[in-house]
Design a protein around this motif. Structure first.
Motif, short mmCIF file in Angstrom:
data_model
loop_
_atom_site.label_atom_id
_atom_site.label_comp_id
_atom_site.label_asym_id
_atom_site.label_seq_id
_atom_site.Cartn_x
_atom_site.Cartn_y
_atom_site.Cartn_z
N ILE A 35 -5.41 -56.71 61.44
CA ILE A 35 -6.84 -56.77 61.91
C ILE A 35 -7.29 -55.68 62.82
CG2 ILE A 35 -8.55 -58.33 63.53
CD1 ILE A 35 -6.88 -60.49 62.43
N GLU A 36 -6.34 -55.33 63.67
CA GLU A 36 -6.65 -54.25 64.65
C GLU A 36 -7.17 -53.07 64.01
OE1 GLU A 36 -7.66 -52.48 68.27
OE2 GLU A 36 -7.43 -54.52 67.62
N PRO A 37 -6.45 -52.41 63.08
CA PRO A 37 -7.11 -51.10 62.29
C PRO A 37 -8.36 -51.43 61.54
CG PRO A 37 -4.57 -51.53 61.81
CD PRO A 37 -5.21 -52.83 62.56
N ALA A 38 -8.55 -52.67 61.10
CA ALA A 38 -10.03 -52.95 60.41
C ALA A 38 -10.99 -53.08 61.44
CB ALA A 38 -9.79 -54.45 59.67
N ARG A 39 -10.94 -53.24 62.66
CA ARG A 39 -12.06 -53.06 63.58
C ARG A 39 -12.93 -52.11 63.42
NH1 ARG A 39 -12.50 -57.50 66.18
NH2 ARG A 39 -14.06 -56.53 67.56
N SER A 40 -12.51 -50.89 63.52
CA SER A 40 -13.17 -49.68 63.31
C SER A 40 -13.89 -49.41 62.13
CB SER A 40 -12.53 -48.53 63.63
OG SER A 40 -11.56 -48.17 62.45
N ARG A 41 -13.59 -50.25 60.84
CA ARG A 41 -14.16 -49.92 59.76
C ARG A 41 -15.08 -51.03 59.14
NH1 ARG A 41 -8.79 -49.67 58.22
NH2 ARG A 41 -8.90 -51.45 56.71
N TYR A 42 -15.49 -51.92 59.94
CA TYR A 42 -16.09 -53.18 59.60
C TYR A 42 -17.21 -53.70 60.79
CZ TYR A 42 -13.15 -53.89 55.53
OH TYR A 42 -12.28 -53.76 54.52
N ARG A 43 -18.12 -54.07 60.54
CA ARG A 43 -19.17 -54.22 61.62
C ARG A 43 -18.60 -55.96 62.06
NH1 ARG A 43 -24.93 -55.39 59.39
NH2 ARG A 43 -24.15 -57.36 58.82
N GLU A 44 -18.09 -56.65 61.53
CA GLU A 44 -17.57 -57.87 61.63
C GLU A 44 -16.17 -58.33 61.14
OE1 GLU A 44 -20.75 -61.40 61.42
OE2 GLU A 44 -21.73 -59.90 60.32
N TYR B 240 -3.98 -66.86 67.26
CA TYR B 240 -4.20 -65.63 67.37
C TYR B 240 -5.30 -65.60 68.36
CZ TYR B 240 -5.76 -61.01 66.14
OH TYR B 240 -6.19 -59.75 66.05
N GLU B 241 -6.29 -66.41 68.46
CA GLU B 241 -7.35 -66.65 69.32
C GLU B 241 -6.76 -66.53 70.72
OE1 GLU B 241 -11.42 -66.52 71.12
OE2 GLU B 241 -10.46 -65.94 69.04
N ARG B 242 -5.71 -67.37 70.84
CA ARG B 242 -5.06 -67.38 72.23
C ARG B 242 -4.53 -66.00 72.84
NH1 ARG B 242 0.11 -67.51 74.18
NH2 ARG B 242 0.30 -68.78 76.06
N GLU B 243 -3.79 -65.19 71.81
CA GLU B 243 -3.30 -63.96 72.38
C GLU B 243 -4.24 -62.86 72.27
OE1 GLU B 243 -0.11 -63.41 73.11
OE2 GLU B 243 -0.21 -65.73 73.24
N HIS B 244 -5.28 -63.14 71.58
CA HIS B 244 -6.53 -61.74 71.31
C HIS B 244 -7.84 -62.30 71.54
CE1 HIS B 244 -3.11 -59.01 70.18
NE2 HIS B 244 -2.95 -60.08 69.30
N PRO B 245 -8.30 -62.96 72.50
CA PRO B 245 -9.31 -63.68 72.88
C PRO B 245 -10.56 -62.89 72.81
CG PRO B 245 -8.23 -63.37 75.01
CD PRO B 245 -7.35 -62.92 74.02
N GLY B 246 -11.49 -63.30 71.95
CA GLY B 246 -12.98 -62.64 71.68
C GLY B 246 -12.94 -61.37 70.75
N GLN B 247 -11.69 -61.42 70.07
CA GLN B 247 -11.62 -60.03 69.32
C GLN B 247 -12.30 -60.16 67.83
OE1 GLN B 247 -8.39 -57.49 69.42
NE2 GLN B 247 -7.67 -57.75 71.45
N LEU B 248 -12.34 -61.58 67.47
CA LEU B 248 -12.89 -62.16 66.30
C LEU B 248 -14.28 -62.37 66.40
CD1 LEU B 248 -10.08 -64.69 65.16
CD2 LEU B 248 -10.28 -62.25 64.27
N ASP B 249 -15.23 -62.01 65.42
CA ASP B 249 -16.62 -62.00 65.56
C ASP B 249 -16.77 -63.50 64.90
OD1 ASP B 249 -17.55 -59.62 66.43
OD2 ASP B 249 -16.26 -58.77 64.70
N GLY B 250 -15.96 -64.14 64.16
CA GLY B 250 -16.20 -65.51 63.74
C GLY B 250 -14.80 -66.25 63.26
#
Length: 249
Positions: A102-111, A127-137
């Motif tokens: 997921i992390e490398p994809a964040r710069s390539r996608y709007r969501e 995943y949300e627990r470890e990386h809160p707020g990083q997913l758009d949906g």
């Protein structure tokens, strides 16, 4: 820690009849988690990572109808099917492996979204627990939220908002993954902005519907979809189509 987490998940999941683990536990995971990407039908603006249920492999995910549901509503979505099967949970590196996707994809996608079905719903919440707020949906499809005793504990407290998870542990261990998934839900009562990114689907005849109905009041209106049917992709994919269509409106 990884060995303790693996041991705890084996104990917790082997007593869950729906997941069917009592007779057979999986072996070691592949060194590289298998994935299959289905390209968007239009110029790609979003990535949707799909986590399987207990019985799904990549072929099962591709045949489930979830890709068509997502891209029917969002033609601009690349869909990444992740082979995050039980061995990856038992290994104790599931979140690390997902983050590497997921992390490398964040710069390539709007969501960037994640869809988790059954056991995959537990994985999505961890995943949300470890990386809160990083997913758009975040779309949870009848997520596994632990065994009967934990569900009864949350229910007896008056639901996840009133339930007290206790101090947050420094890390996941042998016993706490489902409890930590409930902690994520509990925190939505205090941080409703996080719940605005979450949708939940469950069948009325699903064995996990009690947990889903406890989660539902913490979500915005319309973000919980309960449909006729049980614990199956046909129920989930039909609801997912509408959710993704609304997300792009």
């Amino acid at each position: 820690m990884k060995r303790r987490l693996a041991r705890g998940l084996r104990v917790a999941l082997s007593v869950l009849p729906l997941l069917g683990l009592a007779a057979c536990l999986p072996g070691r995971p592949a060194a590289v988690m298998p994935t299959q990407q289905v390209p968007a039908r239009a110029p790609a603006q979003m990535l949707v990572v799909v986590l399987p249920g207990r019985g799904d492999d990549l072929a099962g995910l591709r045949a489930s109808g979830i890709v068509e549901a997502i891209q029917g509503g969002r033609p601009d979505a690349d869909v990444l099917l992740a082979g995050a099967t039980l061995p990856y949970y038992f290994e104790g590196r599931l979140i690390e492996r997902l983050h590497a996707l997921i992390e490398p994809a964040r710069s390539r996608y709007r969501e960037v979204w994640m869809v988790g079905a059954s056991l995959g719903g537990l994985g999505a919440l961890l995943y949300e627990r470890e990386h809160p707020g990083q997913l758009d949906g975040l779309l949870l499809l009848a997520p596994y939220m632990g065994g009967g005793a934990l569900i009864e504990d949350v229910q007896a407290a008056g639901g996840p908002a009133a339930w007290q998870p206790g101090p947050r542990p420094a890390q996941l261990d042998a016993d706490n993954p489902p409890r930590e998934a409930w902690r994520v839900v509990h925190d939505w009562a205090r941080q409703p902005q996080d719940a605005r990114r979450v949708w939940l689907v469950c069948g009325r005849d699903d064995g996990f519907v009690t947990a889903a109905r406890m989660i539902a009041p913490l979500l915005p209106e319309g973000h919980y979809r309960e449909r006729d049917g049980g614990h199956r992709w046909s129920v989930w994919s039909a609801a997912a189509a509408g959710i993704f269509a609304e997300s792009g409106a």
